[in-house]
Design an enzyme around this catalytic site. Sequence first.
Site, PDB file in Angstrom:
ATOM      1  N   GLN A 221       0.818  -1.207   0.000  1.00 50.30           N
ATOM      2  CA  GLN A 221       0.000   0.000   0.000  1.00 50.30           C
ATOM      3  C   GLN A 221       0.853   1.259   0.000  1.00 50.30           C
ATOM      4  O   GLN A 221       0.334   2.362  -0.116  1.00 50.30           O
ATOM      5  CB  GLN A 221      -0.910   0.015   1.242  1.00 50.30           C
ATOM      6  CG  GLN A 221      -1.862  -1.165   1.311  1.00 50.30           C
ATOM      7  CD  GLN A 221      -2.654  -1.231   2.607  1.00 50.30           C
ATOM      8  OE1 GLN A 221      -2.822  -2.299   3.156  1.00 50.30           O
ATOM      9  NE2 GLN A 221      -3.166  -0.107   3.106  1.00 50.30           N
ATOM     10  N   ARG A 368      -8.096  -1.319   8.581  1.00 47.64           N
ATOM     11  CA  ARG A 368      -9.088  -0.362   8.079  1.00 47.64           C
ATOM     12  C   ARG A 368      -9.385   0.728   9.099  1.00 47.64           C
ATOM     13  O   ARG A 368     -10.538   1.053   9.381  1.00 47.64           O
ATOM     14  CB  ARG A 368     -10.368  -1.083   7.668  1.00 47.64           C
ATOM     15  CG  ARG A 368     -11.137  -0.279   6.629  1.00 47.64           C
ATOM     16  CD  ARG A 368     -12.212  -1.063   5.947  1.00 47.64           C
ATOM     17  NE  ARG A 368     -12.869  -0.174   4.996  1.00 47.64           N
ATOM     18  CZ  ARG A 368     -13.605  -0.571   3.979  1.00 47.64           C
ATOM     19  NH1 ARG A 368     -13.799  -1.840   3.757  1.00 47.64           N
ATOM     20  NH2 ARG A 368     -14.163   0.300   3.174  1.00 47.64           N
ATOM     21  N   CYS A 369      -8.322   1.276   9.693  1.00 51.45           N
ATOM     22  CA  CYS A 369      -8.499   2.430  10.570  1.00 51.45           C
ATOM     23  C   CYS A 369      -7.177   3.143  10.690  1.00 51.45           C
ATOM     24  O   CYS A 369      -6.140   2.616  10.329  1.00 51.45           O
ATOM     25  CB  CYS A 369      -8.951   2.016  11.965  1.00 51.45           C
ATOM     26  SG  CYS A 369      -7.619   1.459  13.022  1.00 51.45           S
ATOM     27  N   GLU A 738     -12.616   4.492   6.189  1.00 52.66           N
ATOM     28  CA  GLU A 738     -12.550   3.674   7.391  1.00 52.66           C
ATOM     29  C   GLU A 738     -13.597   4.013   8.437  1.00 52.66           C
ATOM     30  O   GLU A 738     -13.723   3.316   9.435  1.00 52.66           O
ATOM     31  CB  GLU A 738     -11.146   3.820   7.980  1.00 52.66           C
ATOM     32  CG  GLU A 738     -10.096   3.299   7.014  1.00 52.66           C
ATOM     33  CD  GLU A 738      -8.706   3.780   7.316  1.00 52.66           C
ATOM     34  OE1 GLU A 738      -8.576   4.864   7.914  1.00 52.66           O
ATOM     35  OE2 GLU A 738      -7.751   3.086   6.970  1.00 52.66           O
TER      36      GLU A 738
END
Lengths: 792, 175
Positions: A221, A368-369, A738
Amino acid sequence: MALDELKIGGMGASRRRVEDNRFIRGKGRYVDDIVLPGMLHMEILRSPVAHARIKSIDTSAAWEVPGVRLVITGDTMASRNLAWMPTLSYDTQAVMATDKVRFQGQEVAAVIADDPYIAKDACSKIVVEYEQLPPIVNPFQAQSPDAPLIRDDKETQTSNKIFDWEIGDKAATDRAFEEADVVSKLELHYPRSHPSPLETCGSIADYDRATGKLTVYMTTQAPHIIRAAVAMVAELPEQMIRIVSPDLGGGFGNKVPVYPGYVISILASILTERPVKWIEDRSGNLISTGFGRDVYLQGEMALRKDGKILGVRMHTISDHGAFYADAQPTKFKIGLMHSAFAAYDIPAAHLTSEGWYTNKAPGGVAYRCSFRVTEAMFFQERMIHAAANDLGMDQAEFRKVNLVKDDMFPYRTAFGFLTDSGQYGKCLDVALEAIGYSTFKQEQEEARKRGKLLGLGISTMTEPLGAGNSREYDIIGIKMFDSAELRVHMTGKAILRTGAKTQGQGHETTWAQIVAHELGIPADDIVVEEGDTDTAPFGMGTYASRSTPVAGAAVAMVSRKIRAKARKIAAHLLEVSEEDIEWELGRFYVRGNNERGVTIQDCALAAYSNVPDGMEPGLENNAYYDPPNLTWPFAAYLCKVEIDPQTGVWDVLNFVAVDDCGVRINPMIVEGQIMGGLTEAYAMASMQYITFDEEGNCIGSNFMDYLLPTSWETPGFELHEVVTPCPHHPIGAKGVGECATVGGPAAFVNAVMNALEHTGVRNVDMPLMPNRVYEALQTGQDVSGAPPVKGE
Amino acid sequence: MTSLYEEIPPAPAPGVPTTRVTITVNGEKRTLDIEPRLLLSHLIRQGLQLTGTHMGCDTTGCGACTVLLNGRPVKSCTVLAVQANGRDVETVEGLSSAQQLHPIQEGFKQEHGLQCGYCTPGMMMAAKALLERNPNPTEDEVRWALSGNICRCTGYQNIVKAVLWAAEKMREQEG
C-alpha cells in the site's frame, strides 16, 4: 459557455469506475499474474511452535530434490546481515529465525525452485530441531515474574514490556473525578482481528546484475516507503530500486508493513540472478502478517447528575506480539488512541498505556483504521453506553448533552486535538428519525412478550483522518505529506500520477474527477497511474483514509498550478492582460465579453506550439501537499437487533448510517466504501474470531475457522448523508474509507448489550458469537474473550 | 476446434509422471500433459495463463477461484485438473466477446459491484450458474447462490444489485 460539471465526470458525479473495465474481464494484473522470463518460485517454511530455541536445521534433503535452486536459512540471511530488519516503530524484527522462534508461523527457511510444487515438496524435507520454551499469549502472562524473556536478542531488554506512555492532564482529570456525582467504569478486550484482504501478500524480486537494478513487484500500500526501507535494509542505492505495486486485491492495512517474505525473495533473486516469485498461502497470511487490535481497555468516566461528562480516565494494555512493528506516527506509542472522545465536549482526560511482547505474530497494523482509532472509538462508544445506563439517562439524550455543538468549532479536545467542523447533533437526529427511535421502547416491550429480545445500539463518533500535518506526524522520520504530478498533453488529454496507491478505492476514477472539477478537462480524458516508484512522485501511500485528505488535495493543488499557467497562455492567445481574464469551468474568457474565450484544450495546444515570449513550454507540474491538520469526519450509526434467547443468535433488523465525510467526489464510490466498512464492522462484532490456545497455536488459521461474513449473513445498510465541508481542505473533503469500520462495531455491540440490559450484563467481548450471548443470558455475567482458549 | 498439444510451462521435473488430459476451456479443446496432482486452478492460471481466475484461500473457503465445470460452479483450488478431463471449463475470460460484455459484467460495473476486483471473476461465474438455472431470482436466492464467495470490499449489497440488474437484462434479451 461553462461546461456542465456532472456531464464531464467532475465532482459529485457517480461516475462508473474506469478500473472496472479490466477487472470485469478478468484482466486485472495482480502480483501473482505477473510472469517474468526465467522466474523461480519461493516457498517459506514456518515454525509450527510459538516459542522455541532452534537447535539445528538440516536442509540437505531439500537440496537434493530435483529442480531446487537454493535453500535459505537464518544463517544465510545473517551472513549478509539480513537476519533482522528495523520495524516502523523503531524496534527490530526477525526476517528469518536464527536463535529462537518467537511465534507460530515465523519464517525458518525458504526454498527456491523451478516450480512452486517442487519448492513445497522440498520445504517438507527440511528438518528443524526445536527446544520448546513456555509460550506467552497475553500481556498478563508477559508481566509475570516467571515469564521467559521473549526478546533476549535485545541487550537492553530485561522484561517483556515494550513501553509505558501517557497523555492528557492527570491533575485536572483527578479533580473532575473528585467533583463527580457518579463514576461509571468499563473494562473490555478488543480482540485480535485479521484484515484478510482476499489477495494474500507476495512479491517478485528481479535483480539484474548487469545494470545493478532491483525491481520488486510487491503487494504494498506504500511503495515509496518500501523503496526507502529496502535501500536501508539491503544497502542498495535508492535510485537502483524500483518498487511496483500492481493491482492489489484489497489491503485494509495488511499490506503496509515490510514482511520477511519480501526481503527473502530479494536476497534469493540477488543470489540466483533470476526473478523470484513468492506468493503467500492463506494460512501464512493469517498466522504471520499484521493483525489489528488486541488491546485491553479500561476506563472510567466522571459524571454530573444532569448528564454532563466531567472527565475521562483510560488505561490500555496492548499485545504487540513478538516484535513491536506497529505502523503508526513515531511520536505516539499507542497510535492515536487519544482521539477517543473527540466528538464530546469533555473538560479533562488522561490516558496511560503500556505495551507488551508476547509469542504471537507482530500486530498493531491498522485494520481499516487510522492508528488505533478503532479501539479508541469502540471504547468511547461502549463507555458512553455504560455511562448513560449508569445515570439512568436515554442513550440519545446523553449523547446530545455531551456532543460538541456546531458553534463550538474549532474545538480543542481534552487530549489536545483540534477538530474543525461538523453537525453532530443533526447527524444523530437524521439517524434517530430514520430508525424510528421514538417508538422503539414500546416495540422492545412488545417483543419481550413474544419471547424475543430487541436491542438498539448507537455509535456516534468523529475520527482523525489524513495522517498529516508533517509537524506532528511522521513514520520513521519521513513526513506524512503526499504528492501529485499532472501532465497535460498538447491535445488537452492528461496523465496524473500520485504517491498514493489504490487497492479498490477507485483512485483511477476519482482523481480524474478532481482534475475535471479544477480544469474542466473531461474525466474520461485523464488517465491515472499509481504504484510505480520509478514514475510516481514520492508519497506515503494509502492507509488511514489518507488518500483523499492528502493525495486528493495534492491533485487539486497541482491542477490549480496548471490552471495558473494556462491563464497566462490564455491572456497571450486573447491578447489581453492576465488581470482581464476570467475562468469558468473549462475555459478562460475576457472580462465583460464572455464570447471571447479559449478553452483549456486551446491553452494546452498553445503550451506546446505558441507560448508567450519568455515562458517555458509545456503544461505539466507537481504538488506536494502537507495538510494543515487532520480531517475529522463524523458518523452516527444506529443498529437494531433481535436476539433469540433460546440460542443466543442475533439478527440485524435494521442498520442506519449517517456519514458526514465532507464534500463527496463520487457519491457511488463513497457509499460503496461505507457499505464495505460496515460489513467489516459487522464481521468483527459477530464472527471474525482469531485467537490462541495455551500452547500459542493460532486458532483461526484458515477460512474454515476464521469466519468472514458472506452475502448470506451480511445485513443490508440504509445510508444517509450530511455534508459539512472541511474548512482547510482544498475541495472540502474529509475522507471516508474507514469511518464505518471504526464507528460500526460499537453500534452492533451496543445493540446486543441493550437487548441484554435486563440481565445486568455490562460487557460481552467481541466477536459476539451465539455461545457468548447465550452464556451471558444464562449467567447474567460478563463474558471475556481474552486468550488463551482452552486446548482440546 | 482442432486439438492442440502443448507443454505446461515449466515442464514437470525429470522423473515426475504425467497424465494426458483433454479439457475444453472456454470453447477451445486443449490436450495437455500434466502432473496428476496439479490443481485445476493452477492449470488455468499458470498452464493456460488465464489469470482472471484468482486464488484467495487454498481451501475452498473464499470462492475467488470459482469456474464452471460442465456448467456447474466449482472452486478450482480443490479440483484436480485430471478431474476436468473430457469436460468443459468456463472461466471469466469466456464471458465476453471482443465487442460485447456479458450482462453480468455490465451489471457489476453499473451497480458498483466491485472494488478491488479480486473476488469479481469468481462472483460473476457463480452468478452465471445461478442465472442459467433461475433467470428470475429473488434477492434471497441471489444471496444464497453467492454465499460460497467472499468479498472483503463491497458489503455485498451492490453485488446482489448487480446480479439482479443482469437477470433483468438477460430476461429482456431472451424475451
